[in-house]
Design an enzyme around this catalytic site. Structure first.
Site, PDB file in Angstrom:
ATOM      1  N   ASN A 167       0.986  -1.195   0.013  1.00 16.28           N
ATOM      2  CA  ASN A 167      -0.036   0.034   0.121  1.00 16.28           C
ATOM      3  C   ASN A 167       0.916   1.231  -0.022  1.00 16.28           C
ATOM      4  O   ASN A 167       0.309   2.351  -0.338  1.00 16.28           O
ATOM      5  CB  ASN A 167      -1.041  -0.178   1.153  1.00 16.28           C
ATOM      6  CG  ASN A 167      -1.523   1.394   1.641  1.00 16.28           C
ATOM      7  OD1 ASN A 167      -2.485   1.772   0.918  1.00 16.28           O
ATOM      8  ND2 ASN A 167      -1.180   2.171   2.528  1.00 16.28           N
ATOM      9  N   SER A 209      -4.105   2.409  -8.547  1.00  9.32           N
ATOM     10  CA  SER A 209      -4.457   3.884  -8.709  1.00  9.32           C
ATOM     11  C   SER A 209      -5.230   3.881 -10.049  1.00  9.32           C
ATOM     12  O   SER A 209      -4.827   3.339 -11.025  1.00  9.32           O
ATOM     13  CB  SER A 209      -3.655   5.156  -8.380  1.00  9.32           C
ATOM     14  OG  SER A 209      -4.255   6.164  -9.005  1.00  9.32           O
ATOM     15  N   TYR A 246       3.978   9.325 -11.362  1.00  7.38           N
ATOM     16  CA  TYR A 246       2.921   8.665 -10.418  1.00  7.38           C
ATOM     17  C   TYR A 246       1.893   7.517 -11.126  1.00  7.38           C
ATOM     18  O   TYR A 246       2.027   6.325 -11.000  1.00  7.38           O
ATOM     19  CB  TYR A 246       1.934   9.705  -9.807  1.00  7.38           C
ATOM     20  CG  TYR A 246       0.960   8.927  -8.798  1.00  7.38           C
ATOM     21  CD1 TYR A 246       1.315   8.474  -7.722  1.00  7.38           C
ATOM     22  CD2 TYR A 246      -0.353   8.816  -9.149  1.00  7.38           C
ATOM     23  CE1 TYR A 246       0.544   7.870  -6.811  1.00  7.38           C
ATOM     24  CE2 TYR A 246      -1.420   8.348  -8.210  1.00  7.38           C
ATOM     25  CZ  TYR A 246      -0.834   7.790  -6.962  1.00  7.38           C
ATOM     26  OH  TYR A 246      -1.675   7.164  -5.963  1.00  7.38           O
ATOM     27  N   SER A 250       4.357   4.892 -12.232  1.00  7.71           N
ATOM     28  CA  SER A 250       4.610   3.815 -11.341  1.00  7.71           C
ATOM     29  C   SER A 250       3.570   2.844 -11.146  1.00  7.71           C
ATOM     30  O   SER A 250       3.743   1.546 -10.882  1.00  7.71           O
ATOM     31  CB  SER A 250       4.825   4.666 -10.117  1.00  7.71           C
ATOM     32  OG  SER A 250       3.794   5.127  -9.568  1.00  7.71           O
ATOM     33  N   LYS A 251       2.253   3.469 -11.208  1.00  8.39           N
ATOM     34  CA  LYS A 251       1.232   2.237 -10.757  1.00  8.39           C
ATOM     35  C   LYS A 251       0.785   1.537 -11.993  1.00  8.39           C
ATOM     36  O   LYS A 251       0.520   0.231 -11.836  1.00  8.39           O
ATOM     37  CB  LYS A 251      -0.149   3.341 -10.534  1.00  8.39           C
ATOM     38  CG  LYS A 251       0.039   4.305  -9.253  1.00  8.39           C
ATOM     39  CD  LYS A 251       0.147   3.209  -8.192  1.00  8.39           C
ATOM     40  CE  LYS A 251       0.161   3.961  -6.611  1.00  8.39           C
ATOM     41  NZ  LYS A 251       0.301   3.081  -5.427  1.00  8.39           N
ATOM     42  N   ILE A 263      -9.633   9.178  -2.792  1.00 10.95           N
ATOM     43  CA  ILE A 263      -9.960   8.749  -1.333  1.00 10.95           C
ATOM     44  C   ILE A 263      -9.745   9.695  -0.141  1.00 10.95           C
ATOM     45  O   ILE A 263      -8.378  10.620  -0.613  1.00 10.95           O
ATOM     46  CB  ILE A 263      -9.293   7.613  -1.026  1.00 10.95           C
ATOM     47  CG1 ILE A 263      -9.469   6.390  -2.147  1.00 10.95           C
ATOM     48  CG2 ILE A 263      -9.464   6.747   0.271  1.00 10.95           C
ATOM     49  CD1 ILE A 263     -10.752   6.012  -2.141  1.00 10.95           C
TER      50      ILE A 263
HETATM   51  N1  LIG Z   1      -5.746   8.638  -1.418  1.00  8.95           N
HETATM   52  C1  LIG Z   1      -6.265   8.979  -2.649  1.00  8.95           C
HETATM   53  O1  LIG Z   1      -6.942   9.464  -3.249  1.00  8.95           O
HETATM   54  C2  LIG Z   1      -5.453   7.431  -3.480  1.00  8.95           C
HETATM   55  C3  LIG Z   1      -6.200   7.173  -4.698  1.00  8.95           C
HETATM   56  C4  LIG Z   1      -5.560   6.148  -5.514  1.00  8.95           C
HETATM   57  C5  LIG Z   1      -4.321   5.522  -4.937  1.00  8.95           C
HETATM   58  N2  LIG Z   1      -4.038   5.720  -3.529  1.00  8.95           N
HETATM   59  C6  LIG Z   1      -2.858   4.952  -3.103  1.00  8.95           C
HETATM   60  O2  LIG Z   1      -3.232   4.400  -1.932  1.00  8.95           O
HETATM   61  C7  LIG Z   1      -1.882   4.375  -1.223  1.00  8.95           C
HETATM   62  C8  LIG Z   1      -1.862   4.931   0.094  1.00  8.95           C
HETATM   63  O3  LIG Z   1      -2.342   6.246  -0.133  1.00  8.95           O
HETATM   64  P1  LIG Z   1      -2.718   7.211   1.169  1.00  8.95           P
HETATM   65  O4  LIG Z   1      -3.606   8.342   0.522  1.00  8.95           O
HETATM   66  O5  LIG Z   1      -3.290   6.628   2.277  1.00  8.95           O
HETATM   67  O6  LIG Z   1      -1.377   7.875   1.539  1.00  8.95           O
HETATM   68  P2  LIG Z   1      -0.855   8.716   2.702  1.00  8.95           P
HETATM   69  O7  LIG Z   1       0.152   9.474   2.224  1.00  8.95           O
HETATM   70  O8  LIG Z   1      -1.845   8.960   3.603  1.00  8.95           O
HETATM   71  O9  LIG Z   1      -0.007   6.905   3.358  1.00  8.95           O
HETATM   72  C9  LIG Z   1       1.051   6.605   2.766  1.00  8.95           C
HETATM   73  C10 LIG Z   1       1.899   5.899   3.570  1.00  8.95           C
HETATM   74  O10 LIG Z   1       3.030   5.291   3.222  1.00  8.95           O
HETATM   75  C11 LIG Z   1       4.236   5.552   3.870  1.00  8.95           C
HETATM   76  N3  LIG Z   1       5.432   5.499   3.049  1.00  8.95           N
HETATM   77  C12 LIG Z   1       5.853   6.383   2.048  1.00  8.95           C
HETATM   78  N4  LIG Z   1       6.838   6.076   1.496  1.00  8.95           N
HETATM   79  C13 LIG Z   1       7.342   4.914   2.222  1.00  8.95           C
HETATM   80  C14 LIG Z   1       8.527   4.052   2.152  1.00  8.95           C
HETATM   81  N5  LIG Z   1       9.373   4.171   1.342  1.00  8.95           N
HETATM   82  N6  LIG Z   1       8.469   2.933   2.917  1.00  8.95           N
HETATM   83  C15 LIG Z   1       7.535   2.802   3.812  1.00  8.95           C
HETATM   84  N7  LIG Z   1       6.286   3.629   3.946  1.00  8.95           N
HETATM   85  C16 LIG Z   1       6.318   4.691   3.290  1.00  8.95           C
HETATM   86  C17 LIG Z   1       3.726   6.922   4.540  1.00  8.95           C
HETATM   87  O11 LIG Z   1       4.642   7.253   5.460  1.00  8.95           O
HETATM   88  C18 LIG Z   1       2.325   7.019   4.886  1.00  8.95           C
HETATM   89  O12 LIG Z   1       2.227   6.390   6.087  1.00  8.95           O
HETATM   90  C19 LIG Z   1      -0.884   4.888  -2.255  1.00  8.95           C
HETATM   91  O13 LIG Z   1      -0.265   3.906  -2.753  1.00  8.95           O
HETATM   92  C20 LIG Z   1      -1.470   5.831  -3.243  1.00  8.95           C
HETATM   93  O14 LIG Z   1      -1.020   5.657  -4.221  1.00  8.95           O
HETATM   94  C21 LIG Z   1      -4.470   6.818  -2.933  1.00  8.95           C
END
Ligand SMILES: NC(=O)c1ccc[n+]([C@@H]2O[C@H](COP(=O)([O-])OP(=O)(O)OC[C@H]3O[C@@H](n4cnc5c(N)ncnc54)[C@H](O)[C@@H]3O)[C@@H](O)[C@H]2O)c1
Length: 248
Positions: A89, A141, A155, A158-159, A188
């Site tokens: 994640n 994503s 971004y 990568s996905k 989200i």
């Molecule tokens: N929020 C959205 O709208 C959304 C939409 C589509 C996909 N996503 C994907 O969902 C996932 C979670 O996103 P989120 O919104 O909860 O983000 P967020 O930033 O709230 O949480 C991401 C977490 O990953 C940790 N992290 C970052 N780099 C790291 C590393 N190198 N090693 C270990 N941990 C690491 C961060 O410290 C953080 O706790 C991501 O992969 C994101 O691409 C999010």
């Protein structure tokens, strides 16, 4: 309890979507290993979980670094002797266009979102093969399928790369009883989407047939479904969690 005593590693679990996934797995009986670079947020998750009378094994680990990932997996095997589920994640985002994005930002996003996912998959495959069972679920994503206007080009790239990795592993690992899938969320409510300007948020909601942003719990429910026995004949799938924004 769909995950009673199953050992689950969740990367990026200290905040946002990963935190929701970790808490949902705990509620379903899993032994959860939240992995993150944010030690303070990991501590706060541990305190919350302990308040509920449950235990977790938080591990500080940067998924970009393969020796750290290997050490994390060894620690999990030392503690529990097996790994049933890996949820990839952890992810980062950068803003910009092809003109404005720096090479460093490109490298960093690919390093965390794509190579970090690769590192974690590689580290769990051997124990999962030994068990002749295992599940991997990536949090991808919508940007991997459609591209994206506001995030920097790395971004979505990568996905999309992680989606291709997921399908490759689904094919290679199926004979060993290991299923590999992904969810593809859109918009989200987390720290990541909180960075959006209000106007962008309004535009995004207007484009979502179900008329709201997603919640971390919506993503967690989809991840748990793919990781559960209810999905035992599903591998190589990207499950959209996008309120109907994109239907394929
Ligand atoms: N929020 C959205 O709208 C959304 C939409 C589509 C996909 N996503 C994907 O969902 C996932 C979670 O996103 P989120 O919104 O909860 O983000 P967020 O930033 O709230 O949480 C991401 C977490 O990953 C940790 N992290 C970052 N780099 C790291 C590393 N190198 N090693 C270990 N941990 C690491 C961060 O410290 C953080 O706790 C991501 O992969 C994101 O691409 C999010």
């Amino acid at each position: 309890m769909r995950f009673k005593d199953q050992v689950a590693i969740v990367t990026g679990a200290a905040k946002g979507i990963g935190r929701s996934i970790a808490l949902a797995l705990i509620d379903e009986g899993a032994k959860v290993v939240p992995v993150d670079v944010d030690c303070e947020a990991l501590r706060s998750l541990r305190a919350e979980v302990e308040k509920r009378g449950e235990q977790i094994l938080p591990v500080a680990c940067d998924i970009e670094k393969s020796p750290d990932v290997k050490a994390m997996v060894d620690q999990v095997l030392g503690a529990f002797g097996r790994i049933d589920l890996l949820v990839n994640n952890a992810g980062i985002i950068r803003r910009g266009t092809i003109e404005t994005v720096s090479e460093e930002d490109w490298d960093r996003v690919i390093a965390v979102n794509l190579k970090g996912t690769f590192n974690c998959c590689k580290a769990v495959v051997e124990p999962m093969k030994r068990q002749r069972s295992g599940k991997i679920v990536n949090v991808s994503s919508i940007a991997g399928k459609l591209g994206d206007i506001t995030s920097a080009p790395g971004y979505g790239s990568s996905k999309a790369g992680a989606d291709a990795l997921m399908k490759t592993l689904a094919r290679q690992l199926a004979p060993s009883g290991i299923r590999v899938n992904a969810v593809a969320p859109h918009a989200i409510e987390t720290e990541m989407s909180a960075q959006w300007p209000d106007e962008r948020k309004r535009e995004v909601i207007a484009g979502i047939p179900l008329g709201r942003l997603g919640r971390p719990e919506d993503v967690a429910a989809a991840v748990l479904f793919l990781a559960s026995d209810d999905a035992s004949f599903i591998t190589g799938e990207i499950l959209d969690v996008n309120g109907g924004t994109f239907m394929d």
